[in-house]
Design an enzyme around this catalytic site. Structure first.
Site, PDB file in Angstrom:
ATOM      1  N   ASP A 193      44.001  46.149  36.853  1.00 30.98           N
ATOM      2  CA  ASP A 193      44.039  44.734  36.624  1.00 30.98           C
ATOM      3  C   ASP A 193      42.855  44.289  35.975  1.00 30.98           C
ATOM      4  OD1 ASP A 193      45.802  41.925  37.201  1.00 30.98           O
ATOM      5  OD2 ASP A 193      43.427  41.652  37.728  1.00 30.98           O
ATOM      6  N   LEU A 194      42.872  43.486  34.819  1.00 35.16           N
ATOM      7  CA  LEU A 194      41.633  42.844  34.061  1.00 35.16           C
ATOM      8  C   LEU A 194      41.071  41.804  35.019  1.00 35.16           C
ATOM      9  CD1 LEU A 194      42.451  43.033  30.438  1.00 35.16           C
ATOM     10  CD2 LEU A 194      40.991  44.500  31.690  1.00 35.16           C
ATOM     11  N   ASP A 200      48.092  41.101  32.768  1.00 40.55           N
ATOM     12  CA  ASP A 200      46.880  42.034  32.188  1.00 40.55           C
ATOM     13  C   ASP A 200      47.233  43.123  33.276  1.00 40.55           C
ATOM     14  OD1 ASP A 200      46.739  40.366  34.499  1.00 40.55           O
ATOM     15  OD2 ASP A 200      44.465  40.138  34.195  1.00 40.55           O
TER      16      ASP A 200
END
Length: 646
Positions: A514-515, A557
């Protein structure tokens, strides 16, 4: 004497045929009560005022053209009776060549063909009545020939046959020891026997009788029937009706049933004079005596006529009036012919214009039985860039190596044998070296004798449709924005990797990524920048992994990475390398910023034995990494479970 009798006989036939032809054209729509039609059938006839009928002009005495170019014969008279009894107004199709009228009937420019043999390959186009013209094959010899009395006597003999008829192939197979002598027409058959160029001829009995009488071939006889039962059903003629009008076939069948056997015998007797199988000298002397008596009566009548000058003058006046009427009819007929010719030329011009100007998606071609192209429409240049001559000469060089093209020869062979075949596809290079997909529909073409003479084909360029199909297939497995696998493909690949690892006693590492700070970038800099960040992130991940690894975008994301044959020790350096890549600055135009990421890792079979459980544990580990700002976190049993990332 025989010559004079024949002249009187054929003069009578021509006058009667002309009357019948006129009646057939002008019949009104008032059905005869003798034919019991249903209300539905009567209503159908009311809605179809004109029925277009075609006659074969080369099959005497069944149907042929007389000296005036008008159709006549047994079939014409039968159709005339049907028109009167059923209240049908038949419109005569002007062409009598079998090829032309058959093509017109297939194209539904003709509604009814008066004579056609019912064969399986024709039932896809037509519906047939019961046969009404029964034909017999007979053996014709010279009158003084006493050595040929049945078909077995033809062994080792020279037998004349007409080229193109289907029954000829059967005869050659049944009589392999005979010597066939081929001619172009049934009249040529009889003349060949008469001039002793052949020992015998095999033809239709009624045709032989008619031609012998008309052309005074008195030295011939019927030696025997060719078939033991004298009638072969495979050569009998029926009425053929266009395939989408079954009700008309039923109506015509009712009309045929209403014609009595006596009526049919009278029609046959009119067109088929008797032909004796041997010389009857007693009958000849009786005919000569009758002729002498007739000649004496004729002389007496001439003497009497000379004394009746007033009646002669009146007759001359009537003849002159009749001649004027005939001249007027001739002028009208010539005008009609000119008009119909102009209309036909216009129709042919329009069709050729249509074929040659279909530029965008279609082109047409014709091939002979050897597979050689004889025609290609000019529209091929607008589709593939080749001229018709180029394509004819180098067609096989333009095909790609797609396995689909290996089946082309199989389809071509099937069509060349007259077998029904469904449309097929091929892949080909255009003159501009780009790939086109073509859909080909082949149709066998036959001549008037039902011999296969080639193939007509229509080709549809379906390249855009294929590209659209390929695009839809790709979108069903890949993320449109990043090009990575989507959730569906990810699930399939993860299951496959676990199954393989189970068989080989290996490990599989699953990364859940996950960003960090992506929501801030997306909200403050806009979704366009956010999309560019996701594409750049996907590229950084993909360039870090092995070819055997599979990255996927699960949504937003969030990304997942499947690493086959990888345990915890092998997964750690890969995760570190990816995290380092994500921490590098993102630069878009004048914008520069740094993000980062959180990676959760679960290992099969150490942490879980199923794909679903492994995804859940990797997600849990990613949540732990994000909460503790650890960057990377391997799943452990001490981690809290069933929590969502806020």
């Amino acid at each position: 004497m025989h010559y004079l009798i024949s002249l009187f006989f054929f003069a009578f036939l021509n006058i009667a045929a002309a009357d019948n032809f006129s009646d057939a054209v002008s019949t009104g729509n008032k059905p005869d009560p003798v034919v019991q039609l249903t209300p539905i059938e009567r209503d159908w006839l009311e809605r179809h005022q004109n029925i277009r009928v075609a006659f074969d002009g080369s099959l005497p005495p069944y149907s042929f053209l007389n000296d005036s170019g008008q159709p006549e014969g047994i079939a014409v008279e039968v159709m005339n009776i049907l028109g009167k009894r059923l209240g049908i107004k038949f419109e005569i199709y002007p062409r009598t060549s079998w090829n032309k009228l058959y093509e017109a009937a297939v194209a539904r420019k003709v509604d009814v063909v008066a004579t056609m043999i019912n064969r399986p390959d024709r039932r896809q186009w037509f519906i047939f009545t019961q046969p009404y013209l029964m034909k017999s094959l007979v053996i014709i010899t010279k009158r003084d020939n006493s050595t040929i009395k049945n078909r077995s006597d033809l062994a080792g003999r020279k037998v004349t046959l007409v080229k193109g008829y289907q029954f000829v192939e059967r005869i050659i197979k049944e009589l392999p020891s005979m010597t066939p002598y081929f001619v172009d027409s049934m009249l040529d058959e009889l003349k060949t026997v008469s001039t002793e160029k052949a020992d015998a001829a095999i033809t239709f009995m009624a045709t032989a009788n008619y031609l012998q009488t008309k052309h005074l071939l008195t030295d011939l006889k019927i030696a025997a029937f060719y078939d033991s039962d004298s009638v072969n059903e495979s050569i009998n003629e029926s009425i053929a009706v266009r395939g989408d009008w079954p009700i008309l076939a039923d109506i015509l069948q009712k009309g045929l049933t209403s014609i009595s056997e006596e009526e049919m015998q009278n029609i046959h007797a009119k067109w088929v004079p008797g032909m004796e199988s041997s010389i009857d000298y007693e009958l000849i002397w009786k005919i000569i005596a009758g002729f002498v008596a007739t000649l004496i009566l004729l002389l007496l009548w001439i003497v009497r006529v000379r004394r009746q000058n007033k009646k002669i003058k009146l007759s001359r006046h009537e003849v002159q009036t009749t001649n004027k009427i005939l001249l007027t009819l001739k002028d009208d007929l010539e005008h009609l012919i000119v008009k119909r010719t102009a209309e036909l030329n216009s129709s042919e011009h329009k069709f050729r214009s249509l074929v040659e100007n279909l530029r965008n998606e279609y082109f047409f071609y014709q091939r002979n039985c050897d597979g050689v192209f004889t025609y290609i429409s000019p529209s091929i240049t607008h589709i593939l860039g080749y001229s018709p001559d180029e394509f004819k000469a180098h067609y096989h060089e333009y095909l790609t190596d797609n396995p689909t093209n290996l089946k082309i020869a199989e389809h071509a062979k099937a069509c060349a044998q007259g077998l029904a075949d469904s449309p097929y596809q091929l892949e080909i290079y255009s003159a501009y070296k780009d790939i086109h997909w073509l859909e080909v529909t082949d149709t066998p073409v036959y001549d008037e004798h039902n011999n296969l003479i080639g193939v007509d084909g229509i080709v549809h360029d379906i390249t855009l449709r294929k590209q659209a199909d390929d695009r839809l297939l790709w979108l069903s497995h890949y993320d449109e924005l990043t090009g990575l696998a989507n959730r569906r493909l990810f699930a399939d690949q993860l299951h496959n990797a676990i199954n393989m690892a189970h068989r080989n006693n290996q490990s599989v590492a699953l990364f859940y990524l996950d960003l960090d700070r992506f929501k801030f970038v997306n909200d403050t800099m806009g979704h366009a920048v956010g999309d560019e960040v996701l594409k750049e992130t996907a590229n950084r991940i993909a360039t870090t992994l092995r070819d055997s690894d599979m990255p996927a975008r699960l949504g937003g994301d969030e990304f997942a990475l499947v690493l086959p044959e990888t345990d915890a020790d092998g997964a750690a350096p890969v995760a570190a390398k990816i995290l380092k890549k994500l921490q590098e600055p993102y630069i878009f135009a004048e914008l520069e910023f740094t993000l980062g990421g959180s990676i959760g890792i679960a290992i099969y079979p150490r942490d879980a034995n199923s794909a679903e459980a492994l995804v859940h544990l990797a997600d849990t580990a990613m949540y732990q990494a994000k909460q503790g700002k650890l960057g990377i976190s391997f799943y452990s049993k001490s981690m809290p479970r069933n929590k969502a990332i806020e």
